[in-house]
Scaffold this motif. Structure first.
Motif, PDB file in Angstrom:
ATOM      1  N   SER A 170       0.825  -1.202   0.000  1.00 15.19           N
ATOM      2  CA  SER A 170       0.000   0.000   0.000  1.00 15.19           C
ATOM      3  C   SER A 170       0.862   1.257   0.000  1.00 15.19           C
ATOM      4  O   SER A 170       0.593   2.208  -0.738  1.00 15.19           O
ATOM      5  CB  SER A 170      -0.913  -0.023   1.227  1.00 15.19           C
ATOM      6  N   TYR A 189      -7.975   3.757  -4.068  1.00 14.05           N
ATOM      7  CA  TYR A 189      -8.308   2.489  -4.722  1.00 14.05           C
ATOM      8  C   TYR A 189      -7.060   1.750  -5.176  1.00 14.05           C
ATOM      9  O   TYR A 189      -6.936   0.539  -5.029  1.00 14.05           O
ATOM     10  CB  TYR A 189      -9.246   2.708  -5.908  1.00 14.05           C
ATOM     11  N   LYS A 190      -6.118   2.483  -5.730  1.00 11.68           N
ATOM     12  CA  LYS A 190      -4.872   1.855  -6.177  1.00 11.68           C
ATOM     13  C   LYS A 190      -4.083   1.323  -4.981  1.00 11.68           C
ATOM     14  O   LYS A 190      -3.457   0.268  -5.063  1.00 11.68           O
ATOM     15  CB  LYS A 190      -4.037   2.834  -6.990  1.00 11.68           C
ATOM     16  N   ALA A 242      -5.845  -1.945  -3.819  1.00  4.79           N
ATOM     17  CA  ALA A 242      -5.602  -3.049  -4.755  1.00  4.79           C
ATOM     18  C   ALA A 242      -4.164  -3.559  -4.642  1.00  4.79           C
ATOM     19  O   ALA A 242      -3.913  -4.770  -4.583  1.00  4.79           O
ATOM     20  CB  ALA A 242      -5.906  -2.613  -6.176  1.00  4.79           C
ATOM     21  N   ALA A 243      -3.209  -2.631  -4.597  1.00 11.54           N
ATOM     22  CA  ALA A 243      -1.804  -3.037  -4.493  1.00 11.54           C
ATOM     23  C   ALA A 243      -1.518  -3.675  -3.138  1.00 11.54           C
ATOM     24  O   ALA A 243      -0.733  -4.622  -3.042  1.00 11.54           O
ATOM     25  CB  ALA A 243      -0.891  -1.841  -4.715  1.00 11.54           C
ATOM     26  N   LEU A 258      -3.650  -5.428  -1.264  1.00  9.25           N
ATOM     27  CA  LEU A 258      -4.199  -6.784  -1.261  1.00  9.25           C
ATOM     28  C   LEU A 258      -3.337  -7.733  -2.085  1.00  9.25           C
ATOM     29  O   LEU A 258      -3.074  -8.868  -1.672  1.00  9.25           O
ATOM     30  CB  LEU A 258      -5.633  -6.770  -1.792  1.00  9.25           C
ATOM     31  N   LEU A 259      -2.896  -7.270  -3.237  1.00  7.48           N
ATOM     32  CA  LEU A 259      -2.061  -8.113  -4.094  1.00  7.48           C
ATOM     33  C   LEU A 259      -0.729  -8.431  -3.423  1.00  7.48           C
ATOM     34  O   LEU A 259      -0.306  -9.599  -3.354  1.00  7.48           O
ATOM     35  CB  LEU A 259      -1.831  -7.428  -5.437  1.00  7.48           C
TER      36      LEU A 259
END
Length: 167
Positions: A38, A69-70, A73-74, A76-77
């Protein structure tokens, strides 16, 4: 059928810590990976959009919304990847330690050191470390295994002292 639970009970075969260690390592890896991913995504987004900062209130809202949002997403990945890596590493440690424990008396005394060296060796091979970095990894693995072995010895010693004290 009263022996239903006895037929499918794997507790005598595997100790409960062999389940707990990889699961907790994976959980810690997910948390650490999510935080690091994150932060990295936030800095990347800032660097990519530094040349065109928003000018309006709506622009700032959309900028922060997109950035968040980015980041999620990053995070979680990266959390998933790091969780799997750390969980598999702990699973390798536990597998080697359990395998050495099942081999018998001479190997049972050094199962933690063997697990540390074996995990460091597997790590060195998977990540294709050079000789110098591989040697450092093996040294660190043997030190971690030695520390774990010392803690096991100290626990058993204190248990014996307490039993002698109670009798």
């Amino acid at each position: 059928m009263s022996n239903y639970d006895e037929r499918y009970d794997v507790t005598p075969i595997l100790e409960s810590r062999y389940f707990i260690l990889p699961a907790s390592a994976a959980f810690v890896g997910v948390f650490i990976g999510a935080v690091r991913g994150s932060r990295l995504a936030s800095l990347r987004f800032l660097a990519e959009n530094a040349h065109r900062p928003p000018k309006t209130i709506r622009g700032w809202y959309l900028y922060n919304k997109t950035k968040n949002y980015k980041r999620m997403a990053a995070g979680l990945l990266s959390g998933g990847k790091d969780g799997v890596k750390l969980g598999v590493t702990a699973l390798v440690w536990v597998g080697i330690e359990d395998g050495l424990g099942r081999c018998g008396t001479p190997f049972d005394d050094f199962k933690e050191v063997g697990a540390g060296v074996g995990t460091a060796g597997a790590f060195s091979v998977v990540y294709r470390l050079g000789w110098r970095a591989g040697n450092r990894a093996l040294l660190l693995g043997s030190m971690m295994g030695g520390g774990m072995g010392f803690l096991r010895w100290a626990r058993e010693y204190l248990r014996r002292v307490q039993e002698d004290f109670d009798t």
